[in-house]
Motif scaffolding. Structure first.
Motif, PDB file in Angstrom:
ATOM      1  N   PRO A 130      62.958  19.224   6.976  1.00 25.82           N
ATOM      2  CA  PRO A 130      63.156  19.759   8.328  1.00 25.82           C
ATOM      3  C   PRO A 130      62.602  21.181   8.391  1.00 25.82           C
ATOM      4  O   PRO A 130      62.605  21.898   7.389  1.00 25.82           O
ATOM      5  CB  PRO A 130      64.675  19.741   8.500  1.00 25.82           C
ATOM      6  N   PRO A 131      62.118  21.588   9.553  1.00 35.13           N
ATOM      7  CA  PRO A 131      61.599  22.960   9.667  1.00 35.13           C
ATOM      8  C   PRO A 131      62.709  23.977   9.423  1.00 35.13           C
ATOM      9  O   PRO A 131      63.884  23.697   9.661  1.00 35.13           O
ATOM     10  CB  PRO A 131      61.068  23.037  11.098  1.00 35.13           C
ATOM     11  N   LEU A 132      62.298  25.140   8.958  1.00 33.79           N
ATOM     12  CA  LEU A 132      63.265  26.201   8.742  1.00 33.79           C
ATOM     13  C   LEU A 132      63.816  26.674  10.083  1.00 33.79           C
ATOM     14  O   LEU A 132      63.103  26.711  11.084  1.00 33.79           O
ATOM     15  CB  LEU A 132      62.605  27.392   8.036  1.00 33.79           C
ATOM     16  N   LEU A 186      60.970  35.881   5.409  1.00 35.49           N
ATOM     17  CA  LEU A 186      60.118  37.031   5.726  1.00 35.49           C
ATOM     18  C   LEU A 186      60.673  38.313   5.106  1.00 35.49           C
ATOM     19  O   LEU A 186      59.911  39.141   4.588  1.00 35.49           O
ATOM     20  CB  LEU A 186      59.966  37.179   7.244  1.00 35.49           C
ATOM     21  N   ASP A 187      61.990  38.481   5.129  1.00 38.26           N
ATOM     22  CA  ASP A 187      62.626  39.630   4.473  1.00 38.26           C
ATOM     23  C   ASP A 187      62.352  39.597   2.970  1.00 38.26           C
ATOM     24  O   ASP A 187      62.061  40.629   2.362  1.00 38.26           O
ATOM     25  CB  ASP A 187      64.131  39.639   4.715  1.00 38.26           C
ATOM     26  N   ASP A 188      62.472  38.402   2.382  1.00 37.67           N
ATOM     27  CA  ASP A 188      62.212  38.259   0.949  1.00 37.67           C
ATOM     28  C   ASP A 188      60.767  38.626   0.614  1.00 37.67           C
ATOM     29  O   ASP A 188      60.507  39.280  -0.400  1.00 37.67           O
ATOM     30  CB  ASP A 188      62.512  36.840   0.476  1.00 37.67           C
ATOM     31  N   TRP A 202      54.340  37.718  -9.918  1.00 40.90           N
ATOM     32  CA  TRP A 202      54.398  38.243  -8.553  1.00 40.90           C
ATOM     33  C   TRP A 202      53.612  37.380  -7.574  1.00 40.90           C
ATOM     34  O   TRP A 202      54.112  37.042  -6.501  1.00 40.90           O
ATOM     35  CB  TRP A 202      53.864  39.679  -8.503  1.00 40.90           C
ATOM     36  N   ALA A 203      52.373  37.033  -7.932  1.00 40.97           N
ATOM     37  CA  ALA A 203      51.518  36.275  -7.019  1.00 40.97           C
ATOM     38  C   ALA A 203      52.077  34.882  -6.757  1.00 40.97           C
ATOM     39  O   ALA A 203      52.053  34.400  -5.623  1.00 40.97           O
ATOM     40  CB  ALA A 203      50.096  36.193  -7.568  1.00 40.97           C
ATOM     41  N   LEU A 204      52.590  34.238  -7.791  1.00 41.05           N
ATOM     42  CA  LEU A 204      53.142  32.893  -7.615  1.00 41.05           C
ATOM     43  C   LEU A 204      54.415  32.931  -6.778  1.00 41.05           C
ATOM     44  O   LEU A 204      54.633  32.069  -5.921  1.00 41.05           O
ATOM     45  CB  LEU A 204      53.416  32.241  -8.975  1.00 41.05           C
ATOM     46  N   MET A 205      55.243  33.943  -6.977  1.00 36.65           N
ATOM     47  CA  MET A 205      56.453  34.068  -6.171  1.00 36.65           C
ATOM     48  C   MET A 205      56.087  34.279  -4.707  1.00 36.65           C
ATOM     49  O   MET A 205      56.683  33.670  -3.803  1.00 36.65           O
ATOM     50  CB  MET A 205      57.328  35.215  -6.679  1.00 36.65           C
ATOM     51  N   GLN A 206      55.087  35.104  -4.454  1.00 37.44           N
ATOM     52  CA  GLN A 206      54.631  35.319  -3.082  1.00 37.44           C
ATOM     53  C   GLN A 206      54.085  34.011  -2.500  1.00 37.44           C
ATOM     54  O   GLN A 206      54.397  33.663  -1.358  1.00 37.44           O
ATOM     55  CB  GLN A 206      53.555  36.400  -3.050  1.00 37.44           C
ATOM     56  N   ALA A 207      53.296  33.280  -3.278  1.00 33.25           N
ATOM     57  CA  ALA A 207      52.753  32.004  -2.804  1.00 33.25           C
ATOM     58  C   ALA A 207      53.873  31.006  -2.511  1.00 33.25           C
ATOM     59  O   ALA A 207      53.809  30.268  -1.522  1.00 33.25           O
ATOM     60  CB  ALA A 207      51.777  31.438  -3.836  1.00 33.25           C
ATOM     61  N   LEU A 250      56.991  28.099   1.494  1.00 26.68           N
ATOM     62  CA  LEU A 250      58.278  27.788   2.097  1.00 26.68           C
ATOM     63  C   LEU A 250      58.241  28.046   3.603  1.00 26.68           C
ATOM     64  O   LEU A 250      58.743  27.242   4.390  1.00 26.68           O
ATOM     65  CB  LEU A 250      59.378  28.616   1.424  1.00 26.68           C
ATOM     66  N   LEU A 251      57.619  29.141   4.007  1.00 28.76           N
ATOM     67  CA  LEU A 251      57.482  29.447   5.436  1.00 28.76           C
ATOM     68  C   LEU A 251      56.649  28.387   6.158  1.00 28.76           C
ATOM     69  O   LEU A 251      56.988  27.953   7.247  1.00 28.76           O
ATOM     70  CB  LEU A 251      56.803  30.802   5.629  1.00 28.76           C
TER      71      LEU A 251
END
Length: 131
Positions: A20-22, A31-33, A67-72, A77-78
């Motif tokens: 289901p969509p967020l 976005l805060d994360d 860092w890059a993978l966490m951002q991806a 997720l978004l």
């Protein structure tokens, strides 16, 4: 039942169900994360920290995520409402990764020091998420 039994086969004619969509609240949290992650990376990467360590509820182990993978993952997720599985780094050094809570506390400490160094600065006790 095996781990692949619930995946559709070539003859099944079905596709995995989309998550289901967020909700707006969940999107705002992601976005805060993302914003916090950028602050953490900016502060910690120059000190040699390579990323975040995450406790995985599925396998009950820690995952070391750069860092890059966490951002991806957060961007995925978004966009898709879920993250895919990613190959963890080979034999990571746990000393190169910090928890989200540690990174948040570190950022709070840096902000507090900067505030004290400002003329007329005082302690407000604000958390990084309060900005």
């Amino acid at each position: 039942m095996g781990p692949f039994d619930d995946l559709p086969g070539p003859d099944s004619g079905s596709t995995p169900s989309d998550p289901p969509p967020l909700t707006m609240e969940e999107r705002a949290g992601v976005l805060d994360d993302l914003a916090e992650l950028e602050v953490f990376r900016t502060l910690l990467e120059p000190t040699g920290i390579k990323g975040i360590v995450v406790d995985c509820p599925d396998c009950d182990e820690e995952h070391h995520v750069d860092w890059a993978l966490m951002q991806a993952n957060l961007r995925q997720l978004l966009e898709e409402g879920q993250t895919g599985r990613h190959e963890p780094p080979f034999d990571p050094d746990p000393d190169d990764y910090v928890s989200w809570d540690y990174a948040s506390g570190y950022a709070d400490g840096v902000a507090a020091m900067a505030e004290r160094e400002e003329p007329g600065g005082g302690s407000t006790g604000r958390h990084a998420r309060d900005d």
